[in-house]
Design an enzyme around this catalytic site. Structure first.
Site, PDB file in Angstrom:
ATOM      1  N   LYS A 194       0.838  -1.198   0.000  1.00 56.45           N
ATOM      2  CA  LYS A 194       0.000   0.000   0.000  1.00 56.45           C
ATOM      3  C   LYS A 194       0.874   1.250   0.000  1.00 56.45           C
ATOM      4  CE  LYS A 194      -0.323  -0.210   5.037  1.00 56.45           C
ATOM      5  NZ  LYS A 194      -1.201  -0.156   6.216  1.00 56.45           N
ATOM      6  N   TYR A 220      13.568  31.416   3.018  1.00 53.12           N
ATOM      7  CA  TYR A 220      12.332  32.112   3.401  1.00 53.12           C
ATOM      8  C   TYR A 220      12.347  32.535   4.872  1.00 53.12           C
ATOM      9  CZ  TYR A 220       9.842  30.835  -0.909  1.00 53.12           C
ATOM     10  OH  TYR A 220       9.427  30.711  -2.213  1.00 53.12           O
TER      11      TYR A 220
END
Length: 376
Positions: free
Chosen positions: A44, A271
């Site tokens: 999965k 940033y």
């Protein structure tokens, strides 16, 4: 020119898969299982970020015949790639997708009696495994509600081939966690026994995930749903396991250094002015970011390996890029590799380490690796 071309054979960010290590892990885990118990690998979440089709095909080549996934779409991807054998969907499938269960010969988990009735009302034969809630309290009929569980067997269109539960504390070593796990094991065994006493037989049973196998390998069931251990890592480096198994990481995560430049004392980078140099430095931009699966939580906390040296992440991790302190890395230049999971020289960063710095587990780090990261 030829050597420079070779340097750029791989792109901006990529995953390298070591299939020999996958084969090794399969053999290690199979040795732990009792006779008659087969691996049912969890592929999965794109095989925990490794690439479900690549991993599934390799497992099939090794003789694996049973798989488990989280959704119908994951199962269909495997079928379309040529994966045969049983594919068990561990989660919920919407009634609008019930025809897919028929078309692709998938096995669906019965999440409770009401859902069993919805599956039955579809009117077509459907292959299912019945989920039993032994304490996880997520999916499945509660283990004490034996009559409800038996009622599922009376539904004419359901072809029940298995019954299973899920251990919620098998990775723990405290007395409370071990006691709880033993209680879950007993409750599941009691359900199987109660079904057999009512003449309900011929189904497969499974309970263990990775830690169920690594800490309770003596349990005798038909399948073991191994996930994180198959990929050669533990969820956390502090986890202690009982079984003698040497697991080898299958995945390495790398990115390209795109440029190297000076950062002067007291200059900020990235940033939000989140990093400011306290000395003369050299920094390198790497072409990978949180859209590729590097957690933003690793801003000013993470590391990569560059030419065999550790380089700290400085400033905020951006969507597509991040910055590394390469002041102490000799001869670093554009085109070099930055290794975020894996080895470089004598150094290694495990998925566990990256996960713990980000405040999570390796399962999450690996399964969130982005689709635009090339897998080679």
């Amino acid at each position: 020119m030829g050597s420079n071309h070779d340097k750029y054979q791989k792109g901006r960010a990529w995953i390298e898969l070591n299939m020999d290590n996958l084969t090794h892990n399969v053999k290690q885990l199979q040795k732990l299982l009792p006779k008659g118990c087969a691996l049912m690998p969890a592929v999965k979440a794109n095989a925990y970020g490794h690439g479900a089709v690549r991993i599934g095909l390799k497992l099939a080549e090794m003789g694996i015949k049973d798989y488990c996934v989280a959704s119908a779409s994951e199962a269909i991807e495997l079928r379309r790639a040529g994966i045969t054998g049983q594919i068990l969907i561990l989660g919920y499938t919407s009634p609008c997708q019930f025809q897919d269960l028929v078309n692709y010969q998938l096995t669906q988990t019965v999440v409770d009696l009401a859902y069993a009735r919805a599956l039955n009302d579809y009117g077509h034969p459907l292959w299912v495994h019945v989920g039993i809630d032994t304490g996880m309290h997520r999916l499945g009929e509660r283990s004490e509600d034996v009559e409800n569980i038996c009622e599922i067997w009376r539904l004419e269109h359901l072809k029940i081939t298995g019954v299973y539960s899920h251990l919620s504390a098998s990775d723990g070593n405290s007395e409370a966690e071990i006691t709880f796990t033993r209680k879950q094991i007993t409750e599941f065994q009691e359900v199987v026994k109660a079904l057999n006493q009512r003449g309900i037989v011929g189904f497969k049973s499974h309970l263990q995930g990775s830690y169920g196998v690594l800490n309770y390998p003596e349990l005798e069931f038909d399948y073991a749903r191994v996930g994180i251990a198959l990929y050669g890592t533990l969820s956390m480096s502090s986890d202690r396991i009982k079984a003698d198994a040497e697991l080898r990481p299958v995945l390495s995560l790398k990115a390209r250094i795109t440029c190297v430049k000076a950062l002067h004392e007291n200059e900020a980078a990235g940033y939000g002015l989140a990093f400011r140099a306290d000395r003369e430095m050299r920094i390198a931009a790497a072409s990978i970011g949180y859209a590729d699966g590097i957690p933003r939580e690793l801003s000013n906390k993470g590391y990569a390996l560059v030419n065999g040296y550790r380089a700290a992440v400085v400033g905020r991790v951006c969507m597509d890029q991040l910055l590394l302190d390469v002041s102490d890395v000799p001869k670093v230049s554009a085109g070099d590799e930055a290794v975020f999971i894996g080895k470089s020289g004598e150094q290694e960063i495990l998925a566990c380490e990256a996960a713990e710095r980000a405040g999570t587990i390796s399962n999450e780090i690996l399964s969130r690796l982005g689709s635009r990261v090339e897998r080679v």
